[in-house]
Design an enzyme around this catalytic site. Structure first.
Site, PDB file in Angstrom:
ATOM      1  N   GLU A  37       3.129  44.300  99.964  1.00 48.74           N
ATOM      2  CA  GLU A  37       4.058  43.500 100.763  1.00 48.74           C
ATOM      3  C   GLU A  37       4.340  42.243  99.941  1.00 48.74           C
ATOM      4  O   GLU A  37       3.393  41.565  99.534  1.00 48.74           O
ATOM      5  CB  GLU A  37       3.392  43.072 102.077  1.00 48.74           C
ATOM      6  CG  GLU A  37       3.171  44.200 103.049  1.00 48.74           C
ATOM      7  CD  GLU A  37       2.334  43.732 104.248  1.00 48.74           C
ATOM      8  OE1 GLU A  37       2.855  42.925 105.035  1.00 48.74           O
ATOM      9  OE2 GLU A  37       1.176  44.153 104.347  1.00 48.74           O
ATOM     10  N   ARG A 262     -12.054  49.405 100.539  1.00 51.35           N
ATOM     11  CA  ARG A 262     -11.514  48.194  99.908  1.00 51.35           C
ATOM     12  C   ARG A 262     -12.555  47.618  98.957  1.00 51.35           C
ATOM     13  O   ARG A 262     -13.753  47.791  99.161  1.00 51.35           O
ATOM     14  CB  ARG A 262     -11.196  47.146 100.978  1.00 51.35           C
ATOM     15  CG  ARG A 262     -10.036  47.490 101.844  1.00 51.35           C
ATOM     16  CD  ARG A 262      -9.904  46.475 102.963  1.00 51.35           C
ATOM     17  NE  ARG A 262      -9.351  45.206 102.512  1.00 51.35           N
ATOM     18  CZ  ARG A 262      -8.052  44.955 102.467  1.00 51.35           C
ATOM     19  NH1 ARG A 262      -7.182  45.870 102.820  1.00 51.35           N
ATOM     20  NH2 ARG A 262      -7.619  43.778 102.083  1.00 51.35           N
ATOM     21  N   LYS A 272      -5.386  37.840 101.544  1.00 52.23           N
ATOM     22  CA  LYS A 272      -4.308  36.876 101.335  1.00 52.23           C
ATOM     23  C   LYS A 272      -4.370  35.738 102.329  1.00 52.23           C
ATOM     24  O   LYS A 272      -4.132  34.593 101.991  1.00 52.23           O
ATOM     25  CB  LYS A 272      -2.955  37.583 101.467  1.00 52.23           C
ATOM     26  CG  LYS A 272      -2.452  38.174 100.175  1.00 52.23           C
ATOM     27  CD  LYS A 272      -1.112  38.828 100.376  1.00 52.23           C
ATOM     28  CE  LYS A 272      -1.273  40.296 100.672  1.00 52.23           C
ATOM     29  NZ  LYS A 272      -0.056  41.039 100.881  1.00 52.23           N
TER      30      LYS A 272
HETATM   31  P1  ATP Z   1      -4.769  41.346 102.131  1.00 50.86           P
HETATM   32  O1  ATP Z   1      -5.719  42.062 103.006  1.00 50.86           O
HETATM   33  O2  ATP Z   1      -5.397  40.628 100.985  1.00 50.86           O
HETATM   34  O3  ATP Z   1      -3.841  40.452 102.878  1.00 50.86           O
HETATM   35  P2  ATP Z   1      -2.906  43.465 102.122  1.00 50.86           P
HETATM   36  O4  ATP Z   1      -3.554  44.766 102.296  1.00 50.86           O
HETATM   37  O5  ATP Z   1      -2.257  42.889 103.297  1.00 50.86           O
HETATM   38  O6  ATP Z   1      -3.903  42.473 101.424  1.00 50.86           O
HETATM   39  P3  ATP Z   1      -0.721  44.567 100.667  1.00 50.86           P
HETATM   40  O7  ATP Z   1       0.352  43.872  99.936  1.00 50.86           O
HETATM   41  O8  ATP Z   1      -0.388  45.326 101.875  1.00 50.86           O
HETATM   42  O9  ATP Z   1      -1.829  43.496 100.970  1.00 50.86           O
HETATM   43  O10 ATP Z   1      -1.534  45.460  99.674  1.00 50.86           O
HETATM   44  C1  ATP Z   1      -0.964  46.472  98.879  1.00 50.86           C
HETATM   45  C2  ATP Z   1      -1.963  47.551  98.687  1.00 50.86           C
HETATM   46  O11 ATP Z   1      -3.164  47.022  98.139  1.00 50.86           O
HETATM   47  C3  ATP Z   1      -2.318  48.200 100.001  1.00 50.86           C
HETATM   48  O12 ATP Z   1      -2.093  49.582  99.864  1.00 50.86           O
HETATM   49  C4  ATP Z   1      -3.760  47.898 100.208  1.00 50.86           C
HETATM   50  O13 ATP Z   1      -4.399  49.031 100.691  1.00 50.86           O
HETATM   51  C5  ATP Z   1      -4.273  47.557  98.822  1.00 50.86           C
HETATM   52  N1  ATP Z   1      -5.362  46.570  98.897  1.00 50.86           N
HETATM   53  C6  ATP Z   1      -5.297  45.320  99.386  1.00 50.86           C
HETATM   54  N2  ATP Z   1      -6.504  44.714  99.326  1.00 50.86           N
HETATM   55  C7  ATP Z   1      -7.357  45.612  98.771  1.00 50.86           C
HETATM   56  C8  ATP Z   1      -8.748  45.602  98.433  1.00 50.86           C
HETATM   57  N3  ATP Z   1      -9.521  44.545  98.654  1.00 50.86           N
HETATM   58  N4  ATP Z   1      -9.277  46.719  97.882  1.00 50.86           N
HETATM   59  C9  ATP Z   1      -8.522  47.788  97.622  1.00 50.86           C
HETATM   60  N5  ATP Z   1      -7.211  47.874  97.917  1.00 50.86           N
HETATM   61  C10 ATP Z   1      -6.622  46.800  98.480  1.00 50.86           C
HETATM   62 MG    MG Z   2      -1.315  45.128 104.094  1.00 51.40          MG
END
Ligand code: ATP
Ligand code: MG
Length: 570
Positions: A37, A262, A272
């Site tokens: 995102e 994760r 984030k």
């Molecule tokens: P955050 O939890 O930090 O806000 P998010 O999941 O909202 O991150 P996205 O931009 O949606 O952020 O993430 C893109 C991809 O990265 C998603 O498919 C998510 O599954 C993966 N991702 C995010 N954080 C992790 C993590 N700690 N470990 C593995 N994959 C991750």
């Molecule tokens: Mg997300």
């Protein structure tokens, strides 16, 4: 990417894909995507998802798309899109021309929603957001059906069209999937799939005033792109039944979603939402602060993409939650820098040394090895003269047992230089602090050995005072004092565990003259001290600034030795 040393061993995802390849599912194709995102900067957790998605596509001769899941116009922006692309490229991955945006499918998604309405599988609901929440029920109680659930198809089509036309204010109506308010999975209780939002989108401008929800958009975007294996983190496991429902109702291409754990790491937070707080509340100096677990922070700190990919390969992929020791990442960084970073001499806390028997105006150029790990990196000349600097803690007036460095009457070796012996200590009259030491050198020991075979127990790094360059050096430590900063005591937040000593700035460092012209981003080993990177923001030709990437001491190797006897691969 040709370096395949970071290729991962078989994990449960690769086993599933192997099986799909064997049975000919998806005609033997593997097509993945990384779907960020654009509402923040990428962190090391995202790097795990990137390495899995791009890495698997590459290994199976498939493709990986970069797709921005841009369904929330309030928080997203072009600035993030560009930053994300830069970071993915830096990690070493390429999406060719397969750069997609969920917003590019808004028209298609609208048609899918209309189709659901026509099938009697979606309805316009006039409940307010608060009411929807209230009707939803809880984990232990079923939800209640909306009074608008049984509107006719015609009425729904008309209202949905008018929602799009901008006839209704924000929050007044939603489009909801008609599934099951009694489902044990809350995601299945008639989830909202469209909301009214009179907000401009960074790509579609004012074209839309209704926006599809993430869950509806995500699975259908995967479908539209022909994704075969939709690899995502574990929090989407509960959403999979909903994704399956949308795809099955619409009868469209159905990717296989597979969830993995994760990445969590000690001494850091990876979300984030929390990282934003650190930036906005001034705990760090921005998203690229070298203490941040963001990819731009790590890049500025001096971490290499190769080290990060190697780290991901070592931790592997599993479904079960775990916390990875930060020391393992540092170990990977150290291991890579040990091979590629040139060694130089730098003195962080200088102590003046005057060599009394060395001619006043003489300078010798001594040969120094750039990297003993890689003879191909050659040698350089370092100037030696009468007045030098050594590290303050390489001298002690009253040394304890086992302190082998310089002390009154004692002889040590200067790296690439001579043996020197301390004959006098000069102190500040008022404070009593040692400000200068006087030595003699033995001209016979040039190159580091005495012809009479006498030994010294320490070799010190040094720089020539007349030739040294001044530099600022920033010593970084963990941002948090606790291995798990999310494990908070009552009345506290994760911010209460911020390490007050996460940054120490030394402004009076002296580095060897070969560093003149060191370029932003270049990495060096300061002998005996650690690995350092020229700061890409603040370093200037006339004012060098170095960031400590990682110390020399390898805590991971130590842990490994303790836990596994030190002879196994981590
Ligand atoms: P955050 O939890 O930090 O806000 P998010 O999941 O909202 O991150 P996205 O931009 O949606 O952020 O993430 C893109 C991809 O990265 C998603 O498919 C998510 O599954 C993966 N991702 C995010 N954080 C992790 C993590 N700690 N470990 C593995 N994959 C991750
Ligand atoms: Mg997300």
């Amino acid at each position: 990417m040709n370096d395949r040393s970071d290729r991962q061993p078989k994990d449960f995802i690769r086993e599933i894909i192997d099986e799909d390849m064997r049975t000919g599912r998806y005609e033997g194709h593997v097509h993945t995507r990384f779907p960020p995102e654009p509402n923040g900067y990428l962190h090391i957790g995202h790097a795990k998802a990137i390495c899995i998605n791009f890495g698997i596509a590459e290994e199976y001769g498939g493709l990986c798309n970069l797709r921005f899941d841009d369904t929330n116009p309030c928080k997203e922006g072009e600035e993030y899109v560009e930053a994300i692309k830069e970071d993915v490229r830096w990690l070493g991955f390429d999406w060719d021309d397969r750069e997609y945006y969920a917003s590019g499918y808004f028209e298609k998604l609208y048609e899918y929603a209309v189709e659901l309405i026509k099938m009697g599988k979606a309805y316009v609901c006039d409940l307010s957001p608060e009411q929807i929440k209230e009707y939803r029920g809880t984990l232990t109680e079923p939800g209640r059906e909306s009074p608008y659930r049984n509107r006719s198809v015609e009425e729904n089509l008309d209202l949905f069209r008018r929602m799009r036309a901008g006839e209704f204010p924000d929050g007044s109506r939603t489009l909801r999937a008609k599934i099951d308010m009694a489902s044990s999975n809350i995601n299945m209780r008639d989830p909202v799939i469209y909301r009214i939002l009179h907000v401009a989108h960074h790509r579609t401008g004012n074209k839309w005033c209704i926006y599809p929800m993430y869950d509806f958009t995500h699975c259908l975007s995967d479908s539209v792109e022909g994704i075969t294996h939709s690899l995502c983190s574990i929090e989407f496991e509960d959403h999979r039944p909903l994704y399956d429902w949308f795809l099955d109702q619409l009868g469209v291409h159905h990717p296989q979603q597979i969830e993995f754990a994760r990445l969590n790491m000690t001494y850091t937070v990876l979300s984030k939402r929390r990282l934003i707080q650190l930036v906005e509340e001034g705990y760090v100096d921005g998203w690229d602060d070298p203490r941040m677990p963001t990819l731009r922070g790590m890049r500025r700190r001096g971490y290499t993409p190769e080290a990060i990919r190697n780290f991901m390969a070592r931790i592997g992929v599993a479904k079960a939650e775990s916390v990875v020791d930060y020391a393992l990442l540092e170990h990977c960084v150290r291991e890579h820098l040990n091979r590629i970073a040139p060694r130089v001499m730098a003195v962080l806390r200088p102590l003046k040394v005057v060599i009394e028997n060395y001619p006043d105006d003489k300078t010798e150029m001594l040969e120094a090895i750039n990297n003993p790990e890689d003879p191909g990196m050659g040698t350089r000349k370092v100037p030696f003269s009468k007045v030098l600097y050594i590290e303050q803690d390489d001298f002690m007036e009253n040394p304890p047992k086992k302190y082998y460095r310089l002390a009154p009457g004692r002889e040590v070796r200067l790296r690439y230089g001579y043996f020197i012996k301390c004959i006098e200590v000069v102190k500040d009259e008022k404070t009593g602090k040692v400000i200068e030491i006087h030595c003699t050198y033995d001209p016979q020991t040039r190159g580091g050995n005495a012809p009479d075979g006498r030994k010294v127990k320490a070799t010190l790094h040094w720089v020539s005072a007349a030739h040294a360059l001044s530099a600022e050096v920033r010593l970084y430590n963990h941002l948090f004092t606790k291995p798990n900063p999310m494990d908070v005591e009552e009345g506290k937040t994760f911010k209460d565990y911020i390490n007050p000593d996460s940054l120490e700035i030394l402004t009076d460092c002296k580095v060897e003259p070969s560093l003149a012209g060191a370029m932003p981003g270049e990495r060096y080993q300061f002998e005996r001290i650690g690995y350092f990177c020229v700061d890409s923001v603040d370093s200037k030709p006339d004012r060098l600034v170095f960031n400590r990437t990682v110390t020399i001491r390898d805590t991971w190797a130590k842990i490994k030795q303790k836990v596994m006897g030190g002879d196994r691969k981590s």
